[in-house]
Design a protein around this motif. Structure first.
Motif, PDB file in Angstrom:
ATOM      1  N   THR A 166       0.841  -1.201   0.000  1.00  0.00           N
ATOM      2  CA  THR A 166       0.000   0.000   0.000  1.00  0.00           C
ATOM      3  C   THR A 166       0.874   1.249   0.000  1.00  0.00           C
ATOM      4  O   THR A 166       1.939   1.276   0.629  1.00  0.00           O
ATOM      5  CB  THR A 166      -0.930   0.013   1.230  1.00  0.00           C
ATOM      6  N   LEU A 167       0.411   2.293  -0.670  1.00  0.00           N
ATOM      7  CA  LEU A 167       1.203   3.511  -0.852  1.00  0.00           C
ATOM      8  C   LEU A 167       1.077   4.450   0.350  1.00  0.00           C
ATOM      9  O   LEU A 167       0.686   5.605   0.222  1.00  0.00           O
ATOM     10  CB  LEU A 167       0.760   4.222  -2.139  1.00  0.00           C
ATOM     11  N   ASN A 168       1.419   3.918   1.512  1.00  0.00           N
ATOM     12  CA  ASN A 168       1.275   4.677   2.754  1.00  0.00           C
ATOM     13  C   ASN A 168       2.609   5.196   3.256  1.00  0.00           C
ATOM     14  O   ASN A 168       3.672   4.646   2.946  1.00  0.00           O
ATOM     15  CB  ASN A 168       0.660   3.804   3.850  1.00  0.00           C
ATOM     16  N   VAL A 169       2.532   6.242   4.061  1.00  0.00           N
ATOM     17  CA  VAL A 169       3.668   6.740   4.823  1.00  0.00           C
ATOM     18  C   VAL A 169       3.128   7.272   6.140  1.00  0.00           C
ATOM     19  O   VAL A 169       2.052   7.869   6.189  1.00  0.00           O
ATOM     20  CB  VAL A 169       4.449   7.831   4.055  1.00  0.00           C
ATOM     21  N   LEU A 170       3.869   7.024   7.226  1.00  0.00           N
ATOM     22  CA  LEU A 170       3.451   7.474   8.545  1.00  0.00           C
ATOM     23  C   LEU A 170       4.317   8.643   8.996  1.00  0.00           C
ATOM     24  O   LEU A 170       5.394   8.889   8.465  1.00  0.00           O
ATOM     25  CB  LEU A 170       3.575   6.336   9.565  1.00  0.00           C
ATOM     26  N   SER A 171       3.819   9.333   9.990  1.00  0.00           N
ATOM     27  CA  SER A 171       4.593  10.431  10.562  1.00  0.00           C
ATOM     28  C   SER A 171       5.718   9.884  11.431  1.00  0.00           C
ATOM     29  O   SER A 171       5.620   8.786  11.996  1.00  0.00           O
ATOM     30  CB  SER A 171       3.686  11.338  11.397  1.00  0.00           C
ATOM     31  N   LEU A 172       6.774  10.661  11.511  1.00  0.00           N
ATOM     32  CA  LEU A 172       7.889  10.301  12.382  1.00  0.00           C
ATOM     33  C   LEU A 172       7.449  10.372  13.837  1.00  0.00           C
ATOM     34  O   LEU A 172       7.838   9.540  14.663  1.00  0.00           O
ATOM     35  CB  LEU A 172       9.051  11.264  12.130  1.00  0.00           C
ATOM     36  N   GLN A 173       6.620  11.366  14.162  1.00  0.00           N
ATOM     37  CA  GLN A 173       6.154  11.549  15.531  1.00  0.00           C
ATOM     38  C   GLN A 173       4.890  10.722  15.779  1.00  0.00           C
ATOM     39  O   GLN A 173       4.156  10.375  14.841  1.00  0.00           O
ATOM     40  CB  GLN A 173       5.841  13.018  15.806  1.00  0.00           C
ATOM     41  N   CYS A 174       4.653  10.435  17.043  1.00  0.00           N
ATOM     42  CA  CYS A 174       3.374   9.837  17.453  1.00  0.00           C
ATOM     43  C   CYS A 174       2.946  10.517  18.747  1.00  0.00           C
ATOM     44  O   CYS A 174       3.745  11.140  19.442  1.00  0.00           O
ATOM     45  CB  CYS A 174       3.477   8.322  17.622  1.00  0.00           C
ATOM     46  N   TRP A 175       1.657  10.409  19.068  1.00  0.00           N
ATOM     47  CA  TRP A 175       1.100  11.144  20.204  1.00  0.00           C
ATOM     48  C   TRP A 175       0.199  10.228  21.013  1.00  0.00           C
ATOM     49  O   TRP A 175      -0.442   9.317  20.467  1.00  0.00           O
ATOM     50  CB  TRP A 175       0.305  12.350  19.702  1.00  0.00           C
ATOM     51  N   ASN A 176       0.143  10.484  22.293  1.00  0.00           N
ATOM     52  CA  ASN A 176      -0.709   9.651  23.162  1.00  0.00           C
ATOM     53  C   ASN A 176      -1.505  10.468  24.172  1.00  0.00           C
ATOM     54  O   ASN A 176      -2.071   9.913  25.120  1.00  0.00           O
ATOM     55  CB  ASN A 176       0.119   8.591  23.881  1.00  0.00           C
ATOM     56  N   SER A 177      -1.540  11.792  23.976  1.00  0.00           N
ATOM     57  CA  SER A 177      -2.332  12.628  24.881  1.00  0.00           C
ATOM     58  C   SER A 177      -2.572  13.982  24.222  1.00  0.00           C
ATOM     59  O   SER A 177      -1.913  14.342  23.240  1.00  0.00           O
ATOM     60  CB  SER A 177      -1.602  12.824  26.220  1.00  0.00           C
ATOM     61  N   GLY A 178      -3.513  14.733  24.776  1.00  0.00           N
ATOM     62  CA  GLY A 178      -3.743  16.098  24.326  1.00  0.00           C
ATOM     63  C   GLY A 178      -4.603  16.210  23.076  1.00  0.00           C
ATOM     64  O   GLY A 178      -5.270  15.267  22.643  1.00  0.00           O
TER      65      GLY A 178
END
Length: 343
Positions: A204-216
């Protein structure tokens, strides 16, 4: 059925009934709170409307009062001219303008009266206070500019949630070119010579962000102008990345939430279920709001700040990455990149 098994099932039945009661109570609570919040916001907008209408009434009344006074002054001057004009016409009609010294004196008298009248009724003597009117117009324009700077209120709120983000090239499908700034993904038909990574999508032609978040709260805007196909959304790190399975696609499983656009049609995806959206607009920018306190993923059409769709996860069970899919170029019709907008 043995009594002990029956008792256990009855106990489980009661547990479920209790949970149903709590869920329905929570549902009622959410509706009550949401209704109260909407009513409070509506009241504030009504108060704003009333304040603006009252201010408009006062301003227009001041101008109308001054206009009335000025018009009345002009009416008085017009009346003076009409009175003298009528007097002269009577003299002409009754033939009293006879030759001799007496008539000459009378003409001189009227000439003096006319000269005096013309001096006293010069139109330029009556003026509107244009300087004050211009000041009022300027203040009104400043008020308009201020209101515009504060609205849409939702946009100001979302902008306050803006979070810096960059794309992780080690997750990108080999046919995606990720910009050096990490803000842009472009499809290429050439398989890139990139290192094999465990976290790289290979189908699949996906790309994810370098950062990830778990609050806010977090908000991003993505430029999709000039494209006829794209997918974007949020995903847990655990999204499958290898093979032909649909689980690798955004929104096709319980680990990601996605908005998809193809040739005029919008679909919101989660858990493999598509939610077709009755939208005819073609948006150039899409906003993504992630709210951990509310467990919400919300998509918006930034062009008009139109809410498109919201998913409620309740509570996120893992951190979230931003995920993008620019799609194939579709014979050149979808060759434009997909780009994360700066704040």
């Amino acid at each position: 059925m043995p009594q002990n098994i029956q008792d256990r099932l009855i106990g489980q039945r009661e547990v479920i009934k209790c949970r149903l009661k709590k869920l329905k109570g929570k549902q009622k609570q959410v509706k009550t709170k949401s209704t109260a919040m909407r009513e409070s916001i509506m009241k504030k907008y009504e108060e704003i409307r009333r304040v603006l209408e009252e201010d408009c009434r006062i301003t227009l009344s001041l101008l109308e009062m001054e206009e009335t006074a000025t018009i009345q002054a002009l009416e008085n001057l017009i009346e003076k001219n009409c009175v003298l004009l009528k007097d002269i016409e009577i003299q002409l009609n009754e033939g009293l303008m006879e030759s001799g010294m007496q008539s000459g004196d009378r003409v001189t008298l009227y000439e003096d009266r006319v000269l005096e009248l013309l001096t006293a009724t010069e139109p330029g003597l009556i003026k509107l206070d244009e300087a004050k009117a211009d000041q009022l117009l300027g203040l009104t324009n400043n008020l308009l500019l201020f209101i515009r700077s504060q609205t849409p209120i939702a946009k100001r709120l979302l902008k306050s949630y803006y979070t810096e983000v960059s794309l992780d090239p080690t997750t990108a499908h080999p046919k995606l070119i990720i910009s050096s700034a990490g803000d842009c993904a472009t499809f290429t038909d050439v398989w890139q010579d990139v290192p094999e990574q465990e976290g790289r999508f290979d189908t699949t032609l996906n790309v994810l962000s370098l950062q990830c978040w778990n609050s806010g709260h977090h908000y991003w805007e993505v430029d999709v102008s000039g494209k006829i196909y794209w997918e974007l959304g949020l995903t847990y790190p655990s999204i499958p990345r290898k093979g032909q399975k649909e689980d690798c696609w955004l929104g096709r499983h319980a680990e990601s939430w996605c908005l998809e656009y193809f040739d005029g049609d919008y679909n919101a995806w989660h858990g493999g279920t598509a939610h077709p959206l009755p939208i005819s607009s073609c948006f150039h920018k899409i906003g993504i709001l992630c709210s951990f306190p509310g467990g919400l993923v919300t998509f918006l059409g930034v062009d008009s700040m139109m809410p498109l769709f919201s998913f409620c996860a309740g509570t996120f069970t893992d951190s979230l990455h931003l995920a993008l899919c620019p799609g194939h170029d579709l014979q050149g019709t979808n060759s434009k990149p997909i780009k994360i907008c700066q704040s």
